[in-house]
Design an enzyme around this catalytic site. Sequence first.
Site, PDB file in Angstrom:
ATOM      1  N   TRP A 122       3.938   9.630  -3.227  1.00 50.10           N
ATOM      2  CA  TRP A 122       3.750  10.445  -2.090  1.00 50.10           C
ATOM      3  C   TRP A 122       4.158  10.175  -0.654  1.00 50.10           C
ATOM      4  O   TRP A 122       4.144   8.967  -0.673  1.00 50.10           O
ATOM      5  CB  TRP A 122       2.096  11.050  -2.021  1.00 50.10           C
ATOM      6  CG  TRP A 122       1.876  11.825  -1.047  1.00 50.10           C
ATOM      7  CD1 TRP A 122       2.276  13.216  -0.663  1.00 50.10           C
ATOM      8  CD2 TRP A 122       0.856  11.444   0.180  1.00 50.10           C
ATOM      9  NE1 TRP A 122       1.632  13.604   0.402  1.00 50.10           N
ATOM     10  CE2 TRP A 122       0.770  12.698   0.976  1.00 50.10           C
ATOM     11  CE3 TRP A 122      -0.292  10.588   0.336  1.00 50.10           C
ATOM     12  CZ2 TRP A 122      -0.277  12.777   2.285  1.00 50.10           C
ATOM     13  CZ3 TRP A 122      -0.860  10.551   1.525  1.00 50.10           C
ATOM     14  CH2 TRP A 122      -1.049  11.603   2.132  1.00 50.10           C
ATOM     15  N   ASP A 130      -5.770   6.645  -5.922  1.00 46.36           N
ATOM     16  CA  ASP A 130      -5.553   7.911  -5.026  1.00 46.36           C
ATOM     17  C   ASP A 130      -5.792   8.922  -5.792  1.00 46.36           C
ATOM     18  O   ASP A 130      -4.973   9.510  -6.934  1.00 46.36           O
ATOM     19  CB  ASP A 130      -4.208   7.849  -4.463  1.00 46.36           C
ATOM     20  CG  ASP A 130      -4.072   9.217  -3.319  1.00 46.36           C
ATOM     21  OD1 ASP A 130      -5.000   9.991  -3.158  1.00 46.36           O
ATOM     22  OD2 ASP A 130      -3.014   9.308  -2.831  1.00 46.36           O
ATOM     23  N   LYS A 148      -6.676  19.975  -3.006  1.00 41.14           N
ATOM     24  CA  LYS A 148      -5.971  20.706  -4.311  1.00 41.14           C
ATOM     25  C   LYS A 148      -6.891  21.134  -5.222  1.00 41.14           C
ATOM     26  O   LYS A 148      -6.781  22.406  -5.377  1.00 41.14           O
ATOM     27  CB  LYS A 148      -4.949  19.588  -4.756  1.00 41.14           C
ATOM     28  CG  LYS A 148      -3.951  19.138  -3.806  1.00 41.14           C
ATOM     29  CD  LYS A 148      -2.956  20.132  -3.417  1.00 41.14           C
ATOM     30  CE  LYS A 148      -1.648  19.332  -2.702  1.00 41.14           C
ATOM     31  NZ  LYS A 148      -2.113  18.546  -1.471  1.00 41.14           N
TER      32      LYS A 148
END
Length: 288
Positions: free
Chosen positions: A152, A234, A270
């Site tokens: 990311w 993460d 998300k």
Amino acid sequence: MAVGRLHNLTRQLTSASETSSIWGSVPQAPADSILGVTEAFKADKIGRKLNLGVGAYRTEEGQPLVLSAVRQAEQRLMADTSRNKEYQPMGGDATFCQLSKKLAFGTDCPACSAGRVATIQSLSGTGALRVGAELLKRHYPVHIVYLPDPTWGNHANIFGMSVGHKVCKYRYFNKQTKGLDYQGMLEDLGSAPAGSVVVLHACAHNPTGVDPTFEQWQGILRVVKERHLLPFFDSAYQGFASGDLDRDAAALRLFARSGLELLLAQSYAKNMGLYGERVGALSVVSNW
């Protein structure tokens, strides 16, 4: 997110017509590569279009989809007249933190039962990563952070530019096979300086979508333990990857049950569709 807002601010400043401003020497910030896709999408006049720049639930009309569970929760909160707008404790809402911990680590986590998992509320996963990075910078002796290649886009900004860790890469995606470069990953982590921090995507690796199998996670765990690396998970897509909350947390729980100390950044943007709410948590597993 902080870096993105800083870029946005500098772009606004440099677009001003006043040349005598004290901000006149501020350079034009580059456009965000991810959000730039969304800007281009909005500007496109074609009617039939899809925005694939951000992973998000969408309706058939292309609008953000609010999950029914989220709607129900909102209705319950609105109906509860006992609620007020008092400041939250420094660590955030205690019930939220306990439930986030339970969601991530499960109901039978030995570290949780022993009170060895500290959890605070954060500004989504980005805020959790930033606070975790600051914690490591101030209180952890090794300031080397290994990120998967690719990863990311904000990982390097947060750990490197914003906080000041030395950022290194480990092999992750094999472009020829379109799969995991498992051996390359093990080799790079196996040669990392002892004590280095290694950022691991808990599931639904961003941006490739390629995840290790459970057996491969066991091999990664062995190398992490051999090199005394510090895992920083993460978790932005728990439940979003496979549809199963427990399955998507399997890697994290494997590491937590192994006795390792680790950090975890959670995001609910998300998997619960709470993109603009900035809801997240940071957990630290300790052997104290």
